[in-house]
Motif scaffolding. Sequence first.
Motif, PDB file in Angstrom:
ATOM      1  N   GLU A   5      -1.349  -3.215  -2.900  1.00  0.00           N
ATOM      2  CA  GLU A   5      -2.303  -3.359  -1.802  1.00  0.00           C
ATOM      3  C   GLU A   5      -1.715  -2.818  -0.500  1.00  0.00           C
ATOM      4  O   GLU A   5      -2.399  -2.135   0.275  1.00  0.00           O
ATOM      5  N   GLN A   6      -0.452  -3.114  -0.249  1.00  0.00           N
ATOM      6  CA  GLN A   6       0.213  -2.602   0.952  1.00  0.00           C
ATOM      7  C   GLN A   6       0.347  -1.085   0.907  1.00  0.00           C
ATOM      8  O   GLN A   6       0.190  -0.414   1.934  1.00  0.00           O
ATOM      9  N   PHE A   7       0.623  -0.554  -0.268  1.00  0.00           N
ATOM     10  CA  PHE A   7       0.744   0.896  -0.410  1.00  0.00           C
ATOM     11  C   PHE A   7      -0.573   1.587  -0.043  1.00  0.00           C
ATOM     12  O   PHE A   7      -0.583   2.579   0.697  1.00  0.00           O
ATOM     13  N   LEU A   8      -1.682   1.059  -0.530  1.00  0.00           N
ATOM     14  CA  LEU A   8      -2.983   1.669  -0.261  1.00  0.00           C
ATOM     15  C   LEU A   8      -3.377   1.545   1.207  1.00  0.00           C
ATOM     16  O   LEU A   8      -4.183   2.338   1.706  1.00  0.00           O
ATOM     17  N   ALA A   9      -2.804   0.583   1.906  1.00  0.00           N
ATOM     18  CA  ALA A   9      -3.115   0.402   3.325  1.00  0.00           C
ATOM     19  C   ALA A   9      -2.434   1.447   4.204  1.00  0.00           C
ATOM     20  O   ALA A   9      -2.822   1.627   5.363  1.00  0.00           O
ATOM     21  N   HIS A  10      -1.431   2.134   3.665  1.00  0.00           N
ATOM     22  CA  HIS A  10      -0.757   3.188   4.416  1.00  0.00           C
ATOM     23  C   HIS A  10      -1.556   4.490   4.338  1.00  0.00           C
ATOM     24  O   HIS A  10      -2.304   4.728   3.381  1.00  0.00           O
ATOM     25  N   GLY A  11      -1.389   5.344   5.343  1.00  0.00           N
ATOM     26  CA  GLY A  11      -1.997   6.659   5.322  1.00  0.00           C
ATOM     27  C   GLY A  11      -1.282   7.586   4.358  1.00  0.00           C
ATOM     28  O   GLY A  11      -0.201   7.256   3.844  1.00  0.00           O
ATOM     29  N   GLU A  52       0.507  10.264   4.732  1.00  0.00           N
ATOM     30  CA  GLU A  52       1.858  10.687   5.100  1.00  0.00           C
ATOM     31  C   GLU A  52       2.886   9.621   4.703  1.00  0.00           C
ATOM     32  O   GLU A  52       3.932   9.929   4.123  1.00  0.00           O
ATOM     33  N   MET A  53       2.600   8.365   5.019  1.00  0.00           N
ATOM     34  CA  MET A  53       3.532   7.296   4.682  1.00  0.00           C
ATOM     35  C   MET A  53       3.566   7.026   3.181  1.00  0.00           C
ATOM     36  O   MET A  53       4.614   6.681   2.629  1.00  0.00           O
ATOM     37  N   GLN A  54       2.422   7.189   2.512  1.00  0.00           N
ATOM     38  CA  GLN A  54       2.422   7.038   1.057  1.00  0.00           C
ATOM     39  C   GLN A  54       3.345   8.058   0.407  1.00  0.00           C
ATOM     40  O   GLN A  54       4.061   7.743  -0.551  1.00  0.00           O
ATOM     41  N   ALA A  55       3.346   9.285   0.933  1.00  0.00           N
ATOM     42  CA  ALA A  55       4.222  10.330   0.389  1.00  0.00           C
ATOM     43  C   ALA A  55       5.689   9.965   0.570  1.00  0.00           C
ATOM     44  O   ALA A  55       6.521  10.188  -0.334  1.00  0.00           O
ATOM     45  N   VAL A  56       6.030   9.393   1.726  1.00  0.00           N
ATOM     46  CA  VAL A  56       7.409   8.982   1.980  1.00  0.00           C
ATOM     47  C   VAL A  56       7.803   7.845   1.037  1.00  0.00           C
ATOM     48  O   VAL A  56       8.886   7.858   0.435  1.00  0.00           O
ATOM     49  N   ILE A  57       6.927   6.861   0.897  1.00  0.00           N
ATOM     50  CA  ILE A  57       7.208   5.735   0.010  1.00  0.00           C
ATOM     51  C   ILE A  57       7.390   6.225  -1.425  1.00  0.00           C
ATOM     52  O   ILE A  57       8.330   5.817  -2.131  1.00  0.00           O
ATOM     53  N   ASP A  58       6.501   7.104  -1.875  1.00  0.00           N
ATOM     54  CA  ASP A  58       6.598   7.621  -3.236  1.00  0.00           C
ATOM     55  C   ASP A  58       7.916   8.358  -3.468  1.00  0.00           C
ATOM     56  O   ASP A  58       8.521   8.253  -4.539  1.00  0.00           O
TER      57      ASP A  58
END
Length: 227
Positions: free
Chosen positions: A76-82, A84-90
């Motif tokens: 849920e927190q991952f989907l709340a990011h835009g 750009e941030m999802q790419a960094v997290i991944d």
Amino acid sequence: MNYHATTYLTPPKQPPPSTTPLTPDSYRGPAQMLHPHTRLQHISDVVGYGIFATEAIPAGTIVYVKDSLEISVTPEQFLAHGPEMQAVIDKYSYIDEHGDRVVSWDLAKYVNHCCQCNTISTGYGFEMALRDIAPGEQLTDEYGIFNLDIEMELVCDQPGCRKKIGPRDFDRYYKEWDAKIEPVLPKLFAVQQPLGSLLTAETKRELEAFRNDRGKYKSVYALKLKD
């Protein structure tokens, strides 16, 4: 984790492995989750960075432990990011058995994949050296254990490279991974463990059970994402 596979550097002659035992009752270690005898090094513009040994790391040494400073990002927190941030997290995370993306706070996120890896995750939640690692040699890992949700092409010229890793790897290869881990695991009790103090009491009990009865081995499949 840094999703690239790289070639090894040519390692120098391996010094004799440590003969100083450290029993589970005398674990000591620093407050970090990546083995202290490692450093970050740039490899290439394509691969980026990797982690290299600064001293000999014997087979059976714990090289990574998940600790309380790691960042767990729920779905849920991952989907709340835009995007750009999802790419960094991944790029700098792995997916645990609960479906959370775990981002390492230290240099552990720069450990690269290799299909003939010299370290690997275990069912006990830590990563361990599968063989003696020489000073100057890159530490590599098996990303197939990280519950990948997409397929990735590998940048690698090592013999036995799978060329791609993806979501099906866990079910395909976990028995092969267990066959590599189980014979090395007893060495854990005979070598120094700088990260041993970060193991939970439950993990220490599970390791002691295995030490007393090899039939108590905990498969790496314990790390697979639960349906």
